[in-house]
Design a protein around this motif. Structure first.
Motif, PDB file in Angstrom:
ATOM      1  N   THR A   1      22.898  -4.617 -24.847  1.00  0.00           N
ATOM      2  CA  THR A   1      22.995  -4.562 -26.290  1.00  0.00           C
ATOM      3  C   THR A   1      22.113  -3.529 -26.539  1.00  0.00           C
ATOM      4  OG1 THR A   1      23.814  -6.137 -27.254  1.00  0.00           O
ATOM      5  CG2 THR A   1      25.618  -5.215 -26.245  1.00  0.00           C
TER       6      THR A   1
ATOM      7  N   MET B   1      28.071  -3.294 -32.944  1.00  0.00           N
ATOM      8  CA  MET B   1      27.468  -4.333 -31.956  1.00  0.00           C
ATOM      9  C   MET B   1      27.125  -6.249 -32.440  1.00  0.00           C
ATOM     10  SD  MET B   1      27.322  -2.055 -28.222  1.00  0.00           S
ATOM     11  CE  MET B   1      25.770  -1.672 -29.114  1.00  0.00           C
TER      12      MET B   1
ATOM     13  N   CYS C   1      29.520  -0.498 -25.603  1.00  0.00           N
ATOM     14  CA  CYS C   1      28.268   0.209 -25.197  1.00  0.00           C
ATOM     15  C   CYS C   1      28.624   1.562 -24.545  1.00  0.00           C
ATOM     16  CB  CYS C   1      27.278  -0.791 -24.150  1.00  0.00           C
ATOM     17  SG  CYS C   1      27.192  -1.874 -24.422  1.00  0.00           S
TER      18      CYS C   1
END
Length: 147
Positions: free
Chosen positions: A109, A54, A34
């Motif tokens: 996310t 991610m 992130c």
């Protein structure tokens, strides 16, 4: 069923530890990813690459490891008759908190992948320490069995 699980207890335990390591490694990595995404503008190619990374981390490592850790852990607790012990209740409470953290982080996310920036770099660095702190207490509970 309990006898079968007891006969393979060491395999359950080994798998539980292995997949716990995968899960925790992913939880350590996700906030870091992130932070890397913050360097890229929403809608940019760089952001899209980090969003893909991610997503793969979540789908290939984090969520499957989480499920396997829970299944193997509960199987061991049942096989060994550990549900009567206070240390297991404390451990389960902390693992529930860690599971909630996992879910919350996945949500953050997904927001970032949509171009939102809900968390600052400082916040991400601080929350990245949560799994490590919980891991310390969980390991102490499992090995010391204080109550």
């Amino acid at each position: 069923m309990q006898d079968l699980l007891l006969s393979i207890y060491q395999f359950l335990k080994s798998g539980h530890v292995i997949f716990m390591v995968f899960w925790l490694a992913g939880l350590f990595m996700l906030p870091r990813q992130c932070i890397y995404m913050l360097d890229h503008a929403p809608g940019s190619e760089g952001e899209a690459k980090w969003a893909t990374r991610m997503g793969k981390l979540r789908k290939i490592i984090l969520t499957p490891a989480l499920i396997i850790v829970w299944v193997l852990g509960l199987s061991m607790a049942y096989a060994g008759g550990h549900f009567a012990f206070g240390w297991l209740h404390a451990k389960l409470t902390l693992v529930l908190i860690l599971t909630g953290y996992h879910g919350w982080l996945v949500g953050q996310t997904k927001k970032m992948a949509r171009g939102e920036r809900p968390l600052s770099e400082t916040t991400l660095r601080m929350i990245g320490e949560v799994p490590g702190l919980l891991l310390i207490v969980i390991v102490l509970l499992v090995y010391l069995k204080p109550f």
